[in-house]
Design a protein around this motif. Structure first.
Motif, short mmCIF file in Angstrom:
data_model
loop_
_atom_site.label_atom_id
_atom_site.label_comp_id
_atom_site.label_asym_id
_atom_site.label_seq_id
_atom_site.Cartn_x
_atom_site.Cartn_y
_atom_site.Cartn_z
N ALA A 198 45.08 38.77 31.03
CA ALA A 198 44.17 37.62 31.02
C ALA A 198 42.73 38.06 31.14
O ALA A 198 42.41 39.06 31.79
CB ALA A 198 44.52 36.68 32.18
N ASP A 199 41.85 37.29 30.50
CA ASP A 199 40.42 37.56 30.58
C ASP A 199 39.68 36.24 30.31
O ASP A 199 40.19 35.36 29.61
CB ASP A 199 39.98 38.61 29.55
CG ASP A 199 38.67 39.28 29.93
OD1 ASP A 199 38.70 40.44 30.40
OD2 ASP A 199 37.60 38.64 29.77
N ILE A 200 38.47 36.15 30.85
CA ILE A 200 37.69 34.91 30.68
C ILE A 200 36.92 34.91 29.37
O ILE A 200 36.54 33.85 28.86
CB ILE A 200 36.73 34.74 31.88
CG1 ILE A 200 36.29 33.28 32.00
CG2 ILE A 200 35.54 35.70 31.78
CD1 ILE A 200 35.62 32.95 33.33
N GLY A 209 41.02 32.58 30.37
CA GLY A 209 40.65 31.67 31.44
C GLY A 209 40.13 32.42 32.65
O GLY A 209 40.06 33.65 32.65
N ASP A 210 39.77 31.66 33.67
CA ASP A 210 39.19 32.21 34.89
C ASP A 210 40.31 32.73 35.81
O ASP A 210 41.05 31.93 36.40
CB ASP A 210 38.38 31.10 35.57
CG ASP A 210 37.68 31.58 36.82
OD1 ASP A 210 37.61 32.81 37.04
OD2 ASP A 210 37.22 30.73 37.61
N LEU A 211 40.45 34.02 35.89
CA LEU A 211 41.47 34.69 36.71
C LEU A 211 42.83 34.01 36.59
O LEU A 211 43.34 33.85 35.50
CB LEU A 211 41.00 34.78 38.18
CG LEU A 211 39.70 35.58 38.41
CD1 LEU A 211 39.38 35.68 39.90
CD2 LEU A 211 39.72 36.95 37.78
N MET A 242 44.98 41.83 34.92
CA MET A 242 43.99 40.78 35.16
C MET A 242 42.60 41.33 34.82
O MET A 242 42.31 42.48 35.15
CB MET A 242 44.08 40.36 36.64
CG MET A 242 43.13 39.26 37.05
SD MET A 242 43.36 37.77 36.10
CE MET A 242 44.78 37.04 36.90
N CYS A 243 41.74 40.53 34.21
CA CYS A 243 40.43 41.00 33.75
C CYS A 243 40.64 42.12 32.74
O CYS A 243 40.11 43.22 32.87
CB CYS A 243 39.56 41.48 34.90
SG CYS A 243 39.17 40.21 36.12
N CYS A 244 41.42 41.82 31.70
CA CYS A 244 42.00 42.88 30.86
C CYS A 244 41.03 43.52 29.87
O CYS A 244 41.32 44.60 29.36
CB CYS A 244 43.21 42.34 30.11
SG CYS A 244 42.80 41.05 28.90
#
Ligand SMILES: C[S@@+](CC[C@H](N)C(=O)[O-])C[C@H]1O[C@@H](n2cnc3c(N)ncnc32)[C@H](O)[C@@H]1O
Length: 276
Positions: free
Chosen positions: A138-140, A162-164, A115-117
Motif C-alpha cells: 500500500a502507498d498513498i 490510501g493513507d496507511l 506498507m509505504c511500498c
C-alpha cells in the motif's frame, strides 16, 4: 573497467564517463556502462547523459533499479529503493521463512504487507526470497501505486492506494504475519540538506517524516496490533540516530521491540512483536 567494452563503443563509453565525471557522478564508469547498454541509438544515449548530468537519478532514466539482485521498475517521481534497505528485506525474509508452516494461507506461505511500498521493491524482494507468500502492498501516492502494481504482478501480489491502513482490505485484520515498512523518516527541516537527486526528483511525501522524522513510524506502529497475526512481526527501517526513538514508539504501541543493525549495509531496523 573500460577494457571490457567492445572497441566499436569504447570511444562512446569513454566520452560518457568523462561527461558523467565532470557532472560529479561518483560511479561514472558503472553508470556509463548501464547507459550505453540501455540506449538504442547515439541520440537516445546523448539525451540520457544530458539528463543524468542535470542530476536526474540514474534509475529514473533507466526506468529500473537493481535491488536484492532483482530489476525493479522505478517510474519518474517514485522513490528509488536504496541499497541499505536490502537489510530490511533480509530481516523480513528470515522471519517470513520462520513463520512458514506455522500458518496456512491460500498461497501456502506467510501473509506479507509492504506498507509505504513506493515501487514495491521491498515486498517483491521479500516474496521472491520466501518463495511462497500472500503479498499485499500500500502507498498513498498514485504514481507509486501504479509502479508497484507492475512490480507486484511479477510475484502475484496486490497493491492498494490510501493513507496507511485505510488502504488495506478488512480481510487482512489480524492475519498479517510480516508487516514491513520503509516509511519516510527524514525530519522536515533536513529535507533541504538532502542530495539534489532526492530533494528535486523524489516527492516530499516519500521523504518527509515530520518534525522529528518519526510521525509516519508512530502511526504505522500504533495501527499494527490491529492487523498483525498473534505471532506476527512489524519491521521498520530507521536510522542509527533515530533508532532509540523508533524502539520507544514500538513500546508505546504495546509491541516488544528489538533493534538489529548492519555495518555492511549501514542500516538499522526495529523488529516488533505482539509477544512481549
Ligand atoms: C521512503 S519511501 C520508501 C518506498 C519503499 N518502501 C522503498 O523502500 O523503496 C516512503 C513511501 O511512503 C509513502 N507514504 C508516505 N506517506 C504515506 C501514507 N500516509 N500512507 C501510505 N504511504 C505513504 C510515500 O509515497 C513513499 O512511496
Amino acid at each position: 573497467m573500460s577494457t571490457s567494452i567492445p572497441g566499436s563503443t569504447r570511444l562512446q563509453f569513454d566520452t560518457v564517463v568523462a561527461r558523467l565525471r565532470a557532472a560529479g557522478c561518483v560511479f561514472a564508469e558503472d553508470e556509463a556502462r548501464l547507459l550505453v547498454a540501455d540506449a538504442a541509438t547515439p541520440a537516445v544515449l546523448a539525451a540520457m547523459v544530458d539528463r543524468r548530468a542535470a542530476g536526474v537519478p540514474l534509475e529514473h532514466i533507466l526506468g529500473w533499479a537493481e535491488f536484492c539482485g532483482l530489476r525493479i521498475a522505478v517510474d519518474p517521481g517514485v522513490f528509488v529503493p536504496r541499497r541499505r534497505t536490502e537489510f530490511l528485506v533480509q530481516q523480513a525474509a528470515a522471519l517470513s521463512k520462520q513463520s512458514m508452516g506455522a500458518r496456512s494461507t491460500p498461497a501456502g506461505g506467510p501473509v506479507v504487507v509492504d506498507m509505504c511500498c513506493g515501487s514495491g521493491a521491498v515486498g517483491v524482494a521479500v516474496a521472491t526470497a520466501v518463495g511462497r507468500s500472500e503479498l499485499h502492498a500500500a502507498d498513498i501516492d498514485p504514481a507509486a501505486v501504479s509502479c508497484a502494481d507492475r512490480n507486484l504482478k511479477t510475484v502475484g501480489g496486490r497493491v492498494y492506494q490510501g493513507d496507511l491502513y485505510a488502504a488495506l482490505p478488512d480481510s487482512l485484520r489480524g492475519r498479517v504475519d510480516i508487516l514491513v515498512a520503509n516509511a519516510p523518516y527524514v525530519p522536515t527541516e533536513e529535507i533541504g540538506m538532502m542530495p539534489p537527486e532526492a530533494r528535486l526528483f523524489e516527492p516530499a511525501v516519500a521523504l518527509d517524516g515530520g518534525s522529528d522524522g518519526l510521525d509516519l513510524q508512530r502511526r504505522v506502529a500504533a495501527g499494527a496490533p490491529g492487523w498483525l497475526a498473534p505471532d506476527g512481526r512489524l519491521l521498520i527501517e530507521t536510522s542509527d540516530r533515530q533508532a532509540l526513538g523508533t524502539v520507544d514508539i514500538f513500546r508505546r504501541a504495546g509491541l516488544g521491540a528489538r533493534l538489529v543493525s548492519s555495518d555492511e549495509w549501514s542500516a538499522t531496523v526495529v523488529v516488533g512483536s505482539q509477544k512481549i
